[in-house]
Design a protein around this motif. Structure first.
Motif, PDB file in Angstrom:
ATOM      1  N   ARG A   1      10.418   2.779   7.658  1.00 21.88           N
ATOM      2  CA  ARG A   1      10.405   3.744   8.757  1.00 21.88           C
ATOM      3  C   ARG A   1       9.018   4.360   8.937  1.00 21.88           C
ATOM      4  NH1 ARG A   1      14.188   9.213   9.073  1.00 21.88           N
ATOM      5  NH2 ARG A   1      13.458   9.921  11.140  1.00 21.88           N
ATOM      6  N   SER A   2       8.382   4.715   7.831  1.00 25.05           N
ATOM      7  CA  SER A   2       7.039   5.284   7.907  1.00 25.05           C
ATOM      8  C   SER A   2       6.055   4.266   8.474  1.00 25.05           C
ATOM      9  CB  SER A   2       6.582   5.734   6.513  1.00 25.05           C
ATOM     10  OG  SER A   2       5.314   6.350   6.567  1.00 25.05           O
ATOM     11  N   TYR A   3       6.235   2.998   8.116  1.00 32.18           N
ATOM     12  CA  TYR A   3       5.364   1.940   8.654  1.00 32.18           C
ATOM     13  C   TYR A   3       5.528   1.815  10.159  1.00 32.18           C
ATOM     14  CZ  TYR A   3       4.036  -2.818   9.954  1.00 32.18           C
ATOM     15  OH  TYR A   3       3.521  -3.919  10.589  1.00 32.18           O
TER      16      TYR A   3
ATOM     17  N   GLN B   1       4.802   7.280   2.002  1.00 30.47           N
ATOM     18  CA  GLN B   1       4.337   7.209   3.373  1.00 30.47           C
ATOM     19  C   GLN B   1       3.422   5.992   3.500  1.00 30.47           C
ATOM     20  OE1 GLN B   1       1.099  10.712   2.437  1.00 30.47           O
ATOM     21  NE2 GLN B   1       1.860  10.546   4.495  1.00 30.47           N
ATOM     22  N   VAL B   2       3.317   5.509   4.704  1.00 27.75           N
ATOM     23  CA  VAL B   2       2.521   4.310   4.975  1.00 27.75           C
ATOM     24  C   VAL B   2       1.389   4.675   5.922  1.00 27.75           C
ATOM     25  CG1 VAL B   2       2.527   1.976   5.936  1.00 27.75           C
ATOM     26  CG2 VAL B   2       4.502   2.799   4.631  1.00 27.75           C
ATOM     27  N   ALA B   3       0.196   4.184   5.603  1.00 27.44           N
ATOM     28  CA  ALA B   3      -0.966   4.389   6.464  1.00 27.44           C
ATOM     29  C   ALA B   3      -1.545   3.033   6.837  1.00 27.44           C
ATOM     30  CB  ALA B   3      -2.014   5.243   5.763  1.00 27.44           C
TER      31      ALA B   3
ATOM     32  N   GLN C   1     -10.011   3.323  12.611  1.00 28.00           N
ATOM     33  CA  GLN C   1      -8.996   4.257  13.089  1.00 28.00           C
ATOM     34  C   GLN C   1      -7.799   4.143  12.146  1.00 28.00           C
ATOM     35  OE1 GLN C   1      -7.541   3.740  17.189  1.00 28.00           O
ATOM     36  NE2 GLN C   1      -8.041   5.893  17.536  1.00 28.00           N
ATOM     37  N   VAL C   2      -7.371   5.268  11.602  1.00 29.59           N
ATOM     38  CA  VAL C   2      -6.301   5.290  10.601  1.00 29.59           C
ATOM     39  C   VAL C   2      -5.095   6.027  11.172  1.00 29.59           C
ATOM     40  CG1 VAL C   2      -5.626   5.983   8.268  1.00 29.59           C
ATOM     41  CG2 VAL C   2      -7.991   5.270   8.731  1.00 29.59           C
ATOM     42  N   ALA C   3      -3.934   5.394  11.115  1.00 33.57           N
ATOM     43  CA  ALA C   3      -2.686   6.022  11.551  1.00 33.57           C
ATOM     44  C   ALA C   3      -1.773   6.182  10.346  1.00 33.57           C
ATOM     45  CB  ALA C   3      -2.001   5.172  12.619  1.00 33.57           C
ATOM     46  N   VAL C   4      -1.169   7.355  10.218  1.00 33.04           N
ATOM     47  CA  VAL C   4      -0.342   7.659   9.055  1.00 33.04           C
ATOM     48  C   VAL C   4       1.066   8.030   9.506  1.00 33.04           C
ATOM     49  CG1 VAL C   4      -0.209   8.973   6.907  1.00 33.04           C
ATOM     50  CG2 VAL C   4      -2.427   8.592   7.996  1.00 33.04           C
ATOM     51  N   GLY C   5       2.053   7.318   8.942  1.00 36.65           N
ATOM     52  CA  GLY C   5       3.448   7.635   9.224  1.00 36.65           C
ATOM     53  C   GLY C   5       3.909   8.845   8.426  1.00 36.65           C
ATOM     54  N   ARG C   6       5.026   9.412   8.839  1.00 34.32           N
ATOM     55  CA  ARG C   6       5.568  10.570   8.124  1.00 34.32           C
ATOM     56  C   ARG C   6       6.181  10.142   6.797  1.00 34.32           C
ATOM     57  NH1 ARG C   6       9.726  13.203  12.017  1.00 34.32           N
ATOM     58  NH2 ARG C   6      10.182  10.989  12.366  1.00 34.32           N
ATOM     59  N   PRO C   7       6.248  11.039   5.799  1.00 32.71           N
ATOM     60  CA  PRO C   7       6.875  10.710   4.510  1.00 32.71           C
ATOM     61  C   PRO C   7       8.389  10.575   4.671  1.00 32.71           C
ATOM     62  CG  PRO C   7       5.435  12.641   4.327  1.00 32.71           C
ATOM     63  CD  PRO C   7       5.634  12.379   5.788  1.00 32.71           C
ATOM     64  N   HIS C   8       8.954   9.563   4.004  1.00 33.36           N
ATOM     65  CA  HIS C   8      10.398   9.358   3.991  1.00 33.36           C
ATOM     66  C   HIS C   8      10.811   8.862   2.606  1.00 33.36           C
ATOM     67  CE1 HIS C   8      10.766   9.918   8.318  1.00 33.36           C
ATOM     68  NE2 HIS C   8       9.775   9.055   8.502  1.00 33.36           N
TER      69      HIS C   8
ATOM     70  N   ALA D   1       1.730   4.818  -0.257  1.00 32.49           N
ATOM     71  CA  ALA D   1       1.345   5.821  -1.251  1.00 32.49           C
ATOM     72  C   ALA D   1       2.438   6.867  -1.384  1.00 32.49           C
ATOM     73  CB  ALA D   1       0.031   6.493  -0.852  1.00 32.49           C
ATOM     74  N   PRO D   2       2.539   7.501  -2.557  1.00 32.98           N
ATOM     75  CA  PRO D   2       3.501   8.594  -2.718  1.00 32.98           C
ATOM     76  C   PRO D   2       3.100   9.773  -1.849  1.00 32.98           C
ATOM     77  CG  PRO D   2       2.055   8.469  -4.622  1.00 32.98           C
ATOM     78  CD  PRO D   2       1.755   7.271  -3.785  1.00 32.98           C
TER      79      PRO D   2
END
Length: 408
Positions: free
Chosen positions: A276-278, A178-180, A261-268, A224-225
């Protein structure tokens, strides 16, 4: 051979070479197995200084600096390299019997001064060469890491090449990632401190494999995993929030950059899952800004409804115009009524809770709901109208209406 073993005074020839080779071997062992080749002509410089008082030439010191660079390139720590040189100097000095037998204190003092000068200049030159090489290695690694992160987030690079380039960084592209993204409240003049802080806390929690920290377009990027984070939180869809909270908690300690401010994409899974997570994290950050959200951690999973609503913006504009623009006729405008609807739907259509959140009386909430019904023709208490009103309110927030006029 122990330090107490006495060798003859250094002389030209094979015996001298054998003695110096033995000193080098013992010094290398004392420094934890550092290759003795890193000593170069250092031992000869020490013996020359002790016997003749000769000081190193510029070319000889340049050679020592090159050995320092070689030590860095071989991954030998600076401490072990310096210990090699100091241990060798100590052993050479203790095994010079002609000084031990000398009654001339001035001669011994002069020899000691000459040897210490060699040790001082050689170790300083070794450390300088080591530092130069480390900076070059770090810059090269940062450049490679930045290029890798850019290609991973773009998602259109050669798959085989990405896998090969990711391996030295410990990134297993077959795993779920996933990407944050972390956005500072104001532009950072230097991102090194923020990157170091993130690396420290994330490596401590997740390990240094399968984690990349870099910068992109003024944002801090963390790949990150996903599985350790999900396991730690014990949830499925909402597990992304743990990484975001971890990052925000550490970044908020920094003086510069707040509020973060932190935005986190869903795990893929897979390479394209990272891209996609980015995209999800970037879209979540953009949407939160459009909604004027002050949330410190934004989960892309929680904003999926806005992605659906904004896919067809003309239809959403039409919905908001048809359902909500009549509310502008109310005294005070549409905004207080929209805020009431938003909180009313958020708390499960409980007027008392909505009143508490809005810091108004329950009577004010019921009055506003009645005005909404009268002006728009949609009843918030009616199951058939509720969905239309709720979708229109979400669309209005995404379009930032009524603060901004609706697009034509």
């Amino acid at each position: 051979m122990s330090d107490s073993v006495r060798r003859p005074a250094p002389v030209a020839g094979g015996e001298d070479e054998q003695w110096l080779a033995e000193v080098a071997r013992e010094a290398g062992a004392d420094a934890g197995g550092v290759p003795v080749e890193l000593l170069g002509d250092y031992l000869r410089l020490l013996t020359d200084a002790a016997v003749t008082g000769r000081r190193p030439r510029r070319a000889e010191l340049d050679a020592v600096g090159a050995l320092g660079r070689r030590a860095a390139e071989q991954g030998i720590s600076a401490g072990r390299a310096v210990r090699l040189y100091l241990s060798a100097a100590r052993r050479v000095w203790r095994q010079l019997p002609h000084l031990d037998r000398s009654d001339d204190s001035e001669a011994v003092r002069a020899a000691a001064d000459a040897v210490l000068h060699v040790v001082d200049t050689a170790v300083a030159t070794l450390a300088e060469g080591y530092a130069v090489a480390r900076r070059e290695l770090v810059r090269r690694e940062e450049s490679l890491r930045r290029e890798l992160v850019d290609d991973l987030l773009r998602g259109d690079s050669d798959l085989g090449g990405l896998v090969e380039r990711a391996e030295p960084f410990g990134l297993d592209l077959a795993r779920v990632h996933q990407v944050a993204l972390a956005a500072p409240g104001r532009r950072l003049p230097d991102t090194d401190a923020a990157i170091s802080a993130l690396e420290r806390v994330i490596f401590d929690r997740l390990g240094d494999r399968d984690v990349l920290v870099a910068t992109k377009e003024g944002l801090l990027v963390v790949i990150a995993p996903a599985d350790p984070v999900a396991a730690d939180r014990g949830r499925g869809a909402g597990a992304t929030g743990n990484l975001g909270a971890l990052m925000h908690g550490e970044l908020d300690r920094l003086v510069r950059g707040r509020p973060w401010q932190v935005a986190v994409g869903r795990p893929h899974p897979g390479v394209y899952g990272i891209a996609r997570s980015y995209e999800e994290a970037r879209e979540a950050l953009t949407t939160a800004r459009r909604l004027h959200s002050e949330a410190s951690v934004i989960d892309a999973h929680d904003l999926l409804i806005y992605r659906v609503l904004l896919r067809d913006q003309p239809a959403m504009v039409d919905l908001v115009r048809a359902v909500l623009t009549p509310l502008a006729q109310a005294r005070g405008g549409a905004e207080p009524l929209l805020d009431t609807l938003n909180e009313y739907f958020a708390c499960g259509e409980v007027a008392t809770e909505a009143a508490r959140r809005l810091h108004v009386s329950v009577r004010t909430v019921t009055y506003r709901l009645a005005r909404i019904r009268a002006l728009s023709g949609y009843d918030p208490a009616d199951a058939r109208d509720r969905f239309t009103l709720h979708a229109a309110v979400l669309g209005a927030r995404a379009l930032d209406w009524p603060r901004r006029p609706l697009p034509a």
